[in-house]
Design a protein around this motif. Structure first.
Motif, PDB file in Angstrom:
ATOM      1  N   HIS A   1      33.262  97.503  -7.666  1.00  0.00           N
ATOM      2  CA  HIS A   1      32.255  96.912  -6.782  1.00  0.00           C
ATOM      3  C   HIS A   1      32.761  96.790  -5.346  1.00  0.00           C
ATOM      4  O   HIS A   1      33.900  97.153  -5.030  1.00  0.00           O
ATOM      5  CB  HIS A   1      31.809  95.564  -7.357  1.00  0.00           C
ATOM      6  CG  HIS A   1      32.930  94.588  -7.648  1.00  0.00           C
ATOM      7  ND1 HIS A   1      33.779  94.094  -6.687  1.00  0.00           N
ATOM      8  CD2 HIS A   1      33.328  94.020  -8.821  1.00  0.00           C
ATOM      9  CE1 HIS A   1      34.632  93.250  -7.234  1.00  0.00           C
ATOM     10  NE2 HIS A   1      34.390  93.195  -8.538  1.00  0.00           N
ATOM     11  N   LEU A   2      31.905  96.233  -4.491  1.00  0.00           N
ATOM     12  CA  LEU A   2      32.238  96.117  -3.065  1.00  0.00           C
ATOM     13  C   LEU A   2      33.496  95.285  -2.827  1.00  0.00           C
ATOM     14  O   LEU A   2      34.230  95.519  -1.870  1.00  0.00           O
ATOM     15  CB  LEU A   2      31.072  95.477  -2.305  1.00  0.00           C
ATOM     16  CG  LEU A   2      29.764  96.275  -2.230  1.00  0.00           C
ATOM     17  CD1 LEU A   2      28.678  95.443  -1.538  1.00  0.00           C
ATOM     18  CD2 LEU A   2      29.980  97.588  -1.466  1.00  0.00           C
TER      19      LEU A   2
ATOM     20  N   VAL B   1      39.173  92.289   3.669  1.00  0.00           N
ATOM     21  CA  VAL B   1      38.427  91.126   3.188  1.00  0.00           C
ATOM     22  C   VAL B   1      39.193  90.592   1.974  1.00  0.00           C
ATOM     23  O   VAL B   1      39.114  91.165   0.902  1.00  0.00           O
ATOM     24  CB  VAL B   1      36.997  91.518   2.769  1.00  0.00           C
ATOM     25  CG1 VAL B   1      36.215  90.305   2.293  1.00  0.00           C
ATOM     26  CG2 VAL B   1      36.283  92.214   3.913  1.00  0.00           C
ATOM     27  N   PRO B   2      39.959  89.527   2.157  1.00  0.00           N
ATOM     28  CA  PRO B   2      40.873  89.097   1.098  1.00  0.00           C
ATOM     29  C   PRO B   2      40.159  88.725  -0.201  1.00  0.00           C
ATOM     30  O   PRO B   2      40.675  88.952  -1.282  1.00  0.00           O
ATOM     31  CB  PRO B   2      41.540  87.847   1.682  1.00  0.00           C
ATOM     32  CG  PRO B   2      41.274  87.899   3.150  1.00  0.00           C
ATOM     33  CD  PRO B   2      40.040  88.700   3.366  1.00  0.00           C
ATOM     34  N   ARG B   3      38.942  88.178  -0.069  1.00  0.00           N
ATOM     35  CA  ARG B   3      38.211  87.768  -1.275  1.00  0.00           C
ATOM     36  C   ARG B   3      36.720  87.802  -0.941  1.00  0.00           C
ATOM     37  O   ARG B   3      36.208  86.894  -0.292  1.00  0.00           O
ATOM     38  CB  ARG B   3      38.643  86.346  -1.676  1.00  0.00           C
ATOM     39  CG  ARG B   3      38.093  85.865  -2.997  1.00  0.00           C
ATOM     40  CD  ARG B   3      38.512  84.426  -3.267  1.00  0.00           C
ATOM     41  NE  ARG B   3      39.962  84.268  -3.363  1.00  0.00           N
ATOM     42  CZ  ARG B   3      40.601  83.874  -4.452  1.00  0.00           C
ATOM     43  NH1 ARG B   3      39.932  83.578  -5.536  1.00  0.00           N
ATOM     44  NH2 ARG B   3      41.912  83.733  -4.441  1.00  0.00           N
ATOM     45  N   LEU B   4      36.048  88.841  -1.365  1.00  0.00           N
ATOM     46  CA  LEU B   4      34.614  88.958  -1.062  1.00  0.00           C
ATOM     47  C   LEU B   4      33.816  88.056  -1.992  1.00  0.00           C
ATOM     48  O   LEU B   4      34.028  88.080  -3.210  1.00  0.00           O
ATOM     49  CB  LEU B   4      34.163  90.417  -1.231  1.00  0.00           C
ATOM     50  CG  LEU B   4      32.747  90.728  -0.745  1.00  0.00           C
ATOM     51  CD1 LEU B   4      32.677  90.720   0.780  1.00  0.00           C
ATOM     52  CD2 LEU B   4      32.256  92.068  -1.288  1.00  0.00           C
ATOM     53  N   VAL B   5      32.902  87.275  -1.425  1.00  0.00           N
ATOM     54  CA  VAL B   5      32.091  86.372  -2.267  1.00  0.00           C
ATOM     55  C   VAL B   5      31.086  87.186  -3.081  1.00  0.00           C
ATOM     56  O   VAL B   5      30.803  88.346  -2.781  1.00  0.00           O
ATOM     57  CB  VAL B   5      31.319  85.331  -1.418  1.00  0.00           C
ATOM     58  CG1 VAL B   5      32.262  84.451  -0.633  1.00  0.00           C
ATOM     59  CG2 VAL B   5      30.322  86.011  -0.488  1.00  0.00           C
TER      60      VAL B   5
ATOM     61  N   MET C   1      33.333  87.939  -5.835  1.00  0.00           N
ATOM     62  CA  MET C   1      32.571  88.973  -6.529  1.00  0.00           C
ATOM     63  C   MET C   1      33.456  89.490  -7.643  1.00  0.00           C
ATOM     64  O   MET C   1      34.615  89.829  -7.426  1.00  0.00           O
ATOM     65  CB  MET C   1      32.212  90.119  -5.569  1.00  0.00           C
ATOM     66  CG  MET C   1      31.426  91.221  -6.237  1.00  0.00           C
ATOM     67  SD  MET C   1      30.928  92.564  -5.120  1.00  0.00           S
ATOM     68  CE  MET C   1      29.572  91.850  -4.248  1.00  0.00           C
ATOM     69  N   SER C   2      32.911  89.527  -8.854  1.00  0.00           N
ATOM     70  CA  SER C   2      33.754  89.910  -9.984  1.00  0.00           C
ATOM     71  C   SER C   2      32.920  90.595 -11.053  1.00  0.00           C
ATOM     72  O   SER C   2      31.767  90.236 -11.276  1.00  0.00           O
ATOM     73  CB  SER C   2      34.432  88.649 -10.549  1.00  0.00           C
ATOM     74  OG  SER C   2      34.904  88.900 -11.844  1.00  0.00           O
TER      75      SER C   2
END
Ligand code: ATP
Ligand code: MG
Length: 333
Positions: A18-19, A184-188, A196-197
């Motif tokens: 994913h993104l 982007v260390p951790r994309l929501v 995002m997971s």
């Protein structure tokens, strides 16, 4: 062996990418793939949380490989390794487990959070042990650099610690690897959750078609309720965060951000813009994926060759480990 420094990094085969993977990790992999010798790992030993759905794991090995090829990773120059085809990973995990105190795992914040997601289901022993396996993965090709998303940094810290101790107590075998976090260390997530997971069902996938992307964008969480002409906090709106992550027109996004904070902009306008930004970005990725998808034999060959290369360096490292630990019993007499 080549003179280049080495990268080891990986992804769990639990679904398509994913993104978040793209901005948090893959972009760096693509950028560094020529400068470093890269081992990209499909970490199938580490998905014991899917023990009730092994067919998904089996399918996802192909999904991950296709996504890698689709974003432009080159299997001619780097190695696509299936973890379990290099069983030395399991052996090294076992030896390293000798030197890792239980408390270090119990305190690991990423592991703690992920174990929390099991809810009432029991946690497999292998899951608790997966950070040790990650340490073994990184040390196996004696990697110098590990490009990952922010959630993986505790595991790299653990790896550095293990490498230091091993080198000090036995023999200098392992470089102390550095972590490298993406743009982007951790994309929501599209639902506004912190990450995002694949597992949280809040992702836009690289392989999503235009209609799916547009539906997901339309349904996205757009921050706390607010009228279109009411100013808002840009850091509370995932739509704006995604524009900041993926819109190539950086100046225009800065204007939008400013306007959002001072005069207000409706989420509908932001969503329309995001939709076309994502479409433009994903179109060539979809095309490349389709082209590889119609020739799975090429994908298979990439995995076979990469796993073979992974095995070669693993055998070399395990010889060094056996030697350092003085485990060559049968050479005594
Ligand atoms: P799962 O939910 O099955 O654990 P995941 O989406 O967390 O899947 P992983 O295979 O665990 O994916 O992670 C692969 C790599 O992608 C890691 O380096 C991880 O840090 C990075 N990554 C995953 N999700 C994100 C995200 N939302 N933002 C930034 N990086 C991410
Ligand atoms: Mg994960």
């Amino acid at each position: 062996m080549s003179e280049r420094k080495r990268i080891l990094t990986g992804i769990r085969p639990t679904g398509a990418l994913h993104l978040g993977h793209y901005a948090g990790a893959l972009e760096n992999w693509i950028r560094l793939q020529r400068e470093y010798e890269c081992y990209f790992l499909i970490a199938d030993y580490q998905v014991s949380d899917y023990s009730d759905d092994i067919s998904r794991v089996r399918e996802s090995v192909w999904e991950v490989a296709l996504d890698w090829l689709a974003v432009g990773l080159d299997p001619e120059g780097s190695h696509f390794v299936i973890e379990s085809l290099v069983p030395e990973h399991a052996e090294l995990t076992q030896w390293l487990g000798w030197f890792l105190p239980l408390g270090m795992l119990q305190r690991n914040p990423t592991l703690k959070a992920e174990m929390g997601e099991f809810g009432k289901k029991s946690v497999p022993v292998a899951f608790f042990n997966y950070p040790v396996m990650q340490v073994a993965n990184i040390l196996m090709p004696r990697a110098h650099l590990v490009p990952v998303g922010e959630d993986q940094l505790p595991h790299i810290e653990l790896t550095r610690e293990v490498a230091r101790r091993f080198n000090r107590d036995f023999k200098e075998v392992f470089p102390e690897p550095e972590g490298l976090v993406g743009r982007v260390p951790r994309l929501v997530g599209i639902d506004g959750q912190a990450k995002m997971s694949k597992s949280l069902n809040n992702a836009i996938y690289l392989k999503d078609d235009a209609d799916t992307v547009s539906q997901k964008v339309r349904a996205m969480f757009g921050g706390p309720p607010r009228a279109a002409d009411e100013p808002g906090n840009p850091d509370e709106n995932p739509i704006l965060m995604y524009l900041e992550a993926f819109d190539p027109d950086v100046d225009e996004v800065a204007n939008i951000r400013e306007q959002y904070a001072t005069k207000g902009i409706g989420n509908k306008v932001l969503k329309d813009r995001l939709n076309s930004v994502l479409d433009e970005m994903l179109e060539p990725i979809r095309d490349r994926r389709a082209s590889y998808g119609s020739n799975m034999r090429r994908v298979r060959d990439a995995l076979a060759a990469g796993s073979e290369a992974g095995r070669t360096i693993a055998i070399e490292t395990m010889e060094m480990v056996h030697d350092a630990l003085d485990l060559n019993y049968l050479e005594k007499y």
